[in-house]
Motif scaffolding. Structure first.
Motif, PDB file in Angstrom:
ATOM      1  N   LEU A  76       0.844  -1.193   0.000  1.00 47.85           N
ATOM      2  CA  LEU A  76       0.000   0.000   0.000  1.00 47.85           C
ATOM      3  C   LEU A  76       0.877   1.240   0.000  1.00 47.85           C
ATOM      4  O   LEU A  76       1.880   1.297   0.704  1.00 47.85           O
ATOM      5  CB  LEU A  76      -0.900   0.011   1.237  1.00 47.85           C
ATOM      6  N   THR A  77       0.478   2.222  -0.775  1.00 47.13           N
ATOM      7  CA  THR A  77       1.224   3.481  -0.824  1.00 47.13           C
ATOM      8  C   THR A  77       0.227   4.629  -0.980  1.00 47.13           C
ATOM      9  O   THR A  77      -0.781   4.472  -1.673  1.00 47.13           O
ATOM     10  CB  THR A  77       2.235   3.476  -1.992  1.00 47.13           C
ATOM     11  N   PRO A  78       0.466   5.776  -0.320  1.00 45.14           N
ATOM     12  CA  PRO A  78      -0.511   6.865  -0.361  1.00 45.14           C
ATOM     13  C   PRO A  78      -0.558   7.637  -1.674  1.00 45.14           C
ATOM     14  O   PRO A  78      -1.513   8.336  -1.936  1.00 45.14           O
ATOM     15  CB  PRO A  78      -0.074   7.773   0.789  1.00 45.14           C
ATOM     16  N   LYS A  79       0.478   7.508  -2.514  1.00 47.25           N
ATOM     17  CA  LYS A  79       0.514   8.313  -3.733  1.00 47.25           C
ATOM     18  C   LYS A  79       0.702   7.441  -4.977  1.00 47.25           C
ATOM     19  O   LYS A  79       1.405   6.437  -4.954  1.00 47.25           O
ATOM     20  CB  LYS A  79       1.630   9.355  -3.657  1.00 47.25           C
ATOM     21  N   ASN A  80       0.065   7.851  -6.068  1.00 51.22           N
ATOM     22  CA  ASN A  80       0.098   7.077  -7.305  1.00 51.22           C
ATOM     23  C   ASN A  80       1.488   6.967  -7.909  1.00 51.22           C
ATOM     24  O   ASN A  80       1.840   5.947  -8.505  1.00 51.22           O
ATOM     25  CB  ASN A  80      -0.856   7.691  -8.343  1.00 51.22           C
ATOM     26  N   ASP A  81       2.303   8.027  -7.775  1.00 54.63           N
ATOM     27  CA  ASP A  81       3.629   7.976  -8.394  1.00 54.63           C
ATOM     28  C   ASP A  81       4.502   6.907  -7.743  1.00 54.63           C
ATOM     29  O   ASP A  81       5.274   6.214  -8.423  1.00 54.63           O
ATOM     30  CB  ASP A  81       4.321   9.350  -8.356  1.00 54.63           C
ATOM     31  N   LYS A  82       4.368   6.744  -6.427  1.00 54.50           N
ATOM     32  CA  LYS A  82       5.135   5.705  -5.741  1.00 54.50           C
ATOM     33  C   LYS A  82       4.606   4.311  -6.102  1.00 54.50           C
ATOM     34  O   LYS A  82       5.379   3.358  -6.255  1.00 54.50           O
ATOM     35  CB  LYS A  82       5.072   5.908  -4.223  1.00 54.50           C
ATOM     36  N   ALA A  83       3.289   4.210  -6.268  1.00 57.26           N
ATOM     37  CA  ALA A  83       2.701   2.931  -6.691  1.00 57.26           C
ATOM     38  C   ALA A  83       3.213   2.540  -8.067  1.00 57.26           C
ATOM     39  O   ALA A  83       3.545   1.376  -8.318  1.00 57.26           O
ATOM     40  CB  ALA A  83       1.172   3.037  -6.701  1.00 57.26           C
ATOM     41  N   ALA A  84       3.309   3.533  -8.969  1.00 54.54           N
ATOM     42  CA  ALA A  84       3.816   3.266 -10.316  1.00 54.54           C
ATOM     43  C   ALA A  84       5.275   2.817 -10.275  1.00 54.54           C
ATOM     44  O   ALA A  84       5.684   1.923 -11.028  1.00 54.54           O
ATOM     45  CB  ALA A  84       3.670   4.519 -11.179  1.00 54.54           C
ATOM     46  N   GLU A  85       6.052   3.434  -9.387  1.00 56.05           N
ATOM     47  CA  GLU A  85       7.464   3.064  -9.255  1.00 56.05           C
ATOM     48  C   GLU A  85       7.618   1.618  -8.760  1.00 56.05           C
ATOM     49  O   GLU A  85       8.447   0.859  -9.274  1.00 56.05           O
ATOM     50  CB  GLU A  85       8.150   4.024  -8.279  1.00 56.05           C
ATOM     51  N   ILE A  86       6.798   1.244  -7.784  1.00 58.21           N
ATOM     52  CA  ILE A  86       6.843  -0.116  -7.248  1.00 58.21           C
ATOM     53  C   ILE A  86       6.401  -1.119  -8.316  1.00 58.21           C
ATOM     54  O   ILE A  86       7.012  -2.174  -8.492  1.00 58.21           O
ATOM     55  CB  ILE A  86       5.962  -0.231  -5.998  1.00 58.21           C
ATOM     56  N   ASN A  87       5.330  -0.770  -9.041  1.00 56.03           N
ATOM     57  CA  ASN A  87       4.858  -1.648 -10.119  1.00 56.03           C
ATOM     58  C   ASN A  87       5.945  -1.874 -11.151  1.00 56.03           C
ATOM     59  O   ASN A  87       6.127  -2.984 -11.667  1.00 56.03           O
ATOM     60  CB  ASN A  87       3.621  -1.050 -10.788  1.00 56.03           C
ATOM     61  N   GLU A  88       6.678  -0.813 -11.473  1.00 53.15           N
ATOM     62  CA  GLU A  88       7.743  -0.912 -12.474  1.00 53.15           C
ATOM     63  C   GLU A  88       8.844  -1.867 -11.996  1.00 53.15           C
ATOM     64  O   GLU A  88       9.353  -2.689 -12.775  1.00 53.15           O
ATOM     65  CB  GLU A  88       8.324   0.481 -12.724  1.00 53.15           C
ATOM     66  N   ILE A  89       9.194  -1.770 -10.727  1.00 51.53           N
ATOM     67  CA  ILE A  89      10.227  -2.661 -10.168  1.00 51.53           C
ATOM     68  C   ILE A  89       9.782  -4.124 -10.263  1.00 51.53           C
ATOM     69  O   ILE A  89      10.543  -5.001 -10.680  1.00 51.53           O
ATOM     70  CB  ILE A  89      10.515  -2.294  -8.693  1.00 51.53           C
ATOM     71  N   LEU A  90       8.528  -4.379  -9.905  1.00 51.84           N
ATOM     72  CA  LEU A  90       8.020  -5.749  -9.922  1.00 51.84           C
ATOM     73  C   LEU A  90       7.885  -6.288 -11.335  1.00 51.84           C
ATOM     74  O   LEU A  90       8.222  -7.442 -11.616  1.00 51.84           O
ATOM     75  CB  LEU A  90       6.676  -5.814  -9.196  1.00 51.84           C
ATOM     76  N   LEU A  91       7.420  -5.440 -12.248  1.00 56.74           N
ATOM     77  CA  LEU A  91       7.267  -5.875 -13.632  1.00 56.74           C
ATOM     78  C   LEU A  91       8.615  -6.177 -14.284  1.00 56.74           C
ATOM     79  O   LEU A  91       8.748  -7.113 -15.070  1.00 56.74           O
ATOM     80  CB  LEU A  91       6.518  -4.808 -14.447  1.00 56.74           C
ATOM     81  N   LYS A  92       9.613  -5.395 -13.924  1.00 63.47           N
ATOM     82  CA  LYS A  92      10.959  -5.664 -14.454  1.00 63.47           C
ATOM     83  C   LYS A  92      11.468  -7.011 -13.957  1.00 63.47           C
ATOM     84  O   LYS A  92      12.140  -7.731 -14.678  1.00 63.47           O
ATOM     85  CB  LYS A  92      11.918  -4.546 -14.032  1.00 63.47           C
ATOM     86  N   ALA A  93      11.140  -7.341 -12.704  1.00 64.05           N
ATOM     87  CA  ALA A  93      11.557  -8.633 -12.155  1.00 64.05           C
ATOM     88  C   ALA A  93      10.930  -9.776 -12.949  1.00 64.05           C
ATOM     89  O   ALA A  93      11.572 -10.789 -13.227  1.00 64.05           O
ATOM     90  CB  ALA A  93      11.158  -8.730 -10.686  1.00 64.05           C
ATOM     91  N   PHE A  94       9.671  -9.597 -13.369  1.00 64.69           N
ATOM     92  CA  PHE A  94       9.004 -10.632 -14.177  1.00 64.69           C
ATOM     93  C   PHE A  94       9.718 -10.769 -15.518  1.00 64.69           C
ATOM     94  O   PHE A  94      10.038 -11.868 -15.970  1.00 64.69           O
ATOM     95  CB  PHE A  94       7.553 -10.267 -14.472  1.00 64.69           C
TER      96      PHE A  94
END
Length: 204
Positions: free
Chosen positions: A146-164
């Protein structure tokens, strides 16, 4: 949390549909909520704007019968003392009664696991994520960041997607309230503290 305008519009609509001028057109309406949660978001608004937009600032509020829940059923049914301690600490944070300095609280070690970087956070929540294709769907369903801001959520998503792709996704109380015990909670806080915004004027 919903804007007071939504409830006021519902009140007018029910009166109109039912042709009855009593509150909510004479219909009993059950509302459930927690004023410790995030208040209505007002774009470019101030704290005062957010407080004025919540249900407690509506002309409907004096007519609402308030019923409070006091027993934590999750703790009561399971008899988990650690979950009870966690729940008590969570209420102190939500009520703004937890020790703080200049609007920030130091996260106690018995509240959660604190990590200092995004990479450490993702590896703690999603260990061995590179083998996600081998994981059962339950493994993914029981995890979330969970993150309060969309930009941080996008950053986390990018990290996870790169791992895939390489080998083969400002309120403290709100985040904490999504889990039932300290062992389920991992928080990214490089300095060991975080901002805790509490609207005490709404909790009264």
């Amino acid at each position: 949390m919903a804007h007071k305008g939504g409830f006021e519009a519902l009140n007018r609509t029910l009166k109109d549909i039912r042709g009855y001028n009593n509150l909510m057109g004479g219909v009993t309406v059950l509302l459930a909520g927690d004023f410790r949660q995030t208040l209505p978001v007002i774009p470019r608004g101030t704290r005062a704007d957010e407080v004025k937009s919540c249900l407690k600032a509506s002309y409907l509020w004096p007519h609402i019968q308030k019923v409070a829940l006091h027993k934590n059923m999750r703790v009561h049914v399971k008899g988990d003392t650690s979950a009870g301690i966690f729940a008590e600490m969570l209420l102190k944070i939500g009520d703004g009664n937890f020790p703080s300095l200049e609007g920030e609280i130091t996260i106690p070690s018995n509240l959660c696991t604190v990590v200092s970087s995004l990479s450490e956070l993702t590896s703690r929540i999603y260990p061995d994520i590179i083998n996600i294709k081998m994981k059962p769907i339950e493994w993914l369903c029981e995890r979330a960041i969970l993150t309060p801001k969309n930009d941080k959520a996008a950053e986390i998503n990018e990290i996870l997607l790169k791992a895939f792709n390489e080998k083969s996704f400002d309120s403290f109380y709100v985040a904490c309230s999504r889990v039932s015990s300290a062992s389920s909670l991992v928080i990214l806080a490089p300095k060991g503290s975080t901002k805790n915004t509490v609207y005490k004027e709404v909790l009264r």
